[in-house]
Design a protein around this motif. Structure first.
Motif, PDB file in Angstrom:
ATOM      1  N   GLU A   8       0.836  -1.197   0.000  1.00 22.38           N
ATOM      2  CA  GLU A   8       0.000   0.000   0.000  1.00 22.38           C
ATOM      3  C   GLU A   8       0.872   1.248   0.000  1.00 22.38           C
ATOM      4  OE1 GLU A   8      -3.469  -1.921   2.851  1.00 22.38           O
ATOM      5  OE2 GLU A   8      -1.890  -0.704   3.764  1.00 22.38           O
ATOM      6  N   TYR A   9       0.284   2.343  -0.437  1.00 30.93           N
ATOM      7  CA  TYR A   9       0.923   3.651  -0.310  1.00 30.93           C
ATOM      8  C   TYR A   9       0.210   4.369   0.827  1.00 30.93           C
ATOM      9  CZ  TYR A   9       2.773   8.291  -1.376  1.00 30.93           C
ATOM     10  OH  TYR A   9       3.412   9.504  -1.298  1.00 30.93           O
ATOM     11  N   PHE A  10       0.931   4.607   1.927  1.00 31.63           N
ATOM     12  CA  PHE A  10       0.369   5.297   3.078  1.00 31.63           C
ATOM     13  C   PHE A  10       0.717   6.776   2.959  1.00 31.63           C
ATOM     14  CE2 PHE A  10       0.553   7.126   7.291  1.00 31.63           C
ATOM     15  CZ  PHE A  10      -0.687   6.759   7.801  1.00 31.63           C
ATOM     16  N   ILE A  11      -0.295   7.610   2.825  1.00 30.31           N
ATOM     17  CA  ILE A  11      -0.103   9.056   2.724  1.00 30.31           C
ATOM     18  C   ILE A  11      -0.037   9.622   4.137  1.00 30.31           C
ATOM     19  CG2 ILE A  11      -1.123  11.246   1.992  1.00 30.31           C
ATOM     20  CD1 ILE A  11      -2.453   9.668  -0.320  1.00 30.31           C
ATOM     21  N   ASP A  12       1.081  10.241   4.455  1.00 24.93           N
ATOM     22  CA  ASP A  12       1.255  10.836   5.772  1.00 24.93           C
ATOM     23  C   ASP A  12       0.828  12.306   5.768  1.00 24.93           C
ATOM     24  OD1 ASP A  12       2.114  10.771   8.503  1.00 24.93           O
ATOM     25  OD2 ASP A  12       3.937  11.826   7.900  1.00 24.93           O
TER      26      ASP A  12
ATOM     27  N   GLN B  61       4.100   1.151  -9.669  1.00 26.75           N
ATOM     28  CA  GLN B  61       5.163   0.585  -8.833  1.00 26.75           C
ATOM     29  C   GLN B  61       4.690  -0.681  -8.110  1.00 26.75           C
ATOM     30  OE1 GLN B  61       7.300   3.676  -6.446  1.00 26.75           O
ATOM     31  NE2 GLN B  61       5.916   5.071  -7.522  1.00 26.75           N
ATOM     32  N   GLY B  62       3.525  -1.183  -8.495  1.00 28.69           N
ATOM     33  CA  GLY B  62       3.030  -2.437  -7.935  1.00 28.69           C
ATOM     34  C   GLY B  62       2.219  -2.321  -6.667  1.00 28.69           C
ATOM     35  N   MET B  63       1.898  -1.109  -6.250  1.00 29.23           N
ATOM     36  CA  MET B  63       1.070  -0.950  -5.050  1.00 29.23           C
ATOM     37  C   MET B  63      -0.397  -1.065  -5.425  1.00 29.23           C
ATOM     38  SD  MET B  63       3.213   1.991  -3.063  1.00 29.23           S
ATOM     39  CE  MET B  63       4.435   2.476  -4.288  1.00 29.23           C
ATOM     40  N   ASN B  64      -1.188  -1.606  -4.505  1.00 34.57           N
ATOM     41  CA  ASN B  64      -2.585  -1.869  -4.845  1.00 34.57           C
ATOM     42  C   ASN B  64      -3.585  -1.110  -3.991  1.00 34.57           C
ATOM     43  OD1 ASN B  64      -2.198  -3.243  -2.489  1.00 34.57           O
ATOM     44  ND2 ASN B  64      -3.116  -5.148  -3.165  1.00 34.57           N
ATOM     45  N   ALA B  65      -3.134  -0.206  -3.139  1.00 36.73           N
ATOM     46  CA  ALA B  65      -4.049   0.582  -2.316  1.00 36.73           C
ATOM     47  C   ALA B  65      -3.362   1.860  -1.861  1.00 36.73           C
ATOM     48  CB  ALA B  65      -4.508  -0.222  -1.101  1.00 36.73           C
ATOM     49  N   MET B  66      -4.178   2.856  -1.539  1.00 36.35           N
ATOM     50  CA  MET B  66      -3.698   4.092  -0.931  1.00 36.35           C
ATOM     51  C   MET B  66      -4.491   4.262   0.359  1.00 36.35           C
ATOM     52  SD  MET B  66      -3.471   6.443  -4.400  1.00 36.35           S
ATOM     53  CE  MET B  66      -3.486   7.982  -3.574  1.00 36.35           C
TER      54      MET B  66
END
Length: 146
Positions: A77-81, A109-114
């Motif tokens: 996942e991409y965690f938005i800070d 880049q292969g991430m499947n969630a934010m």
């Protein structure tokens, strides 16, 4: 408008934008100095999992996003800070376009969630809901100063 990955060359202008955005309503954050924010950005850049983005328009930094690649059971996942748009440009669709660009980049880049956290009842909550994010009911956010 074009998306750039955040690097050391962006730090000073991003710090100015961050301070401008988050010391205003509704956040009203306080920082001891611009150097405090610059130090925060530089610390973020040191982490292997850090992925930051800058949105530029005509050479001007108009938005920024600080986040990290986070492994999870169902993928990465991409965690938005932190995420913000220059205050004078908010409400013009720039933030939505920026999020879409970020989504495309992290998917590539292969991430499947934010994922992210924000304050309930603040304009940011409506913004993220409008942009396809969902509130994860049943979750609580905890913090402990140590």
């Amino acid at each position: 408008m074009h998306l750039e990955k955040m690097s050391e060359t962006h730090v000073a202008k991003c710090a100015d934008l961050f301070i401008d955005a988050f010391t205003r309503e509704p956040w009203k954050d306080e920082y001891s100095s611009a150097e405090q924010v610059v130090g925060y950005f530089r610390n973020c850049l040191k982490f292997d999992s850090f992925i930051g983005y800058v949105l530029k328009e005509g050479g001007e930094t108009v938005a920024l996003c600080l986040g990290m690649k986070k492994p999870w059971i169902n993928g990465t996942e991409y965690f938005i800070d932190q995420c913000c748009v220059k205050p004078g440009l908010q409400g013009q669709g720039i933030g939505s376009a920026f999020l879409k660009m970020i989504e495309n980049s992290v998917r590539g880049q292969g991430m499947n969630a934010m994922i992210l956290q924000t304050e309930r009842g603040f304009p940011s909550e409506r913004f993220y809901l409008k942009n396809g994010f969902e509130i994860l009911e049943g979750l609580a956010c905890f913090a402990k100063q140590i």
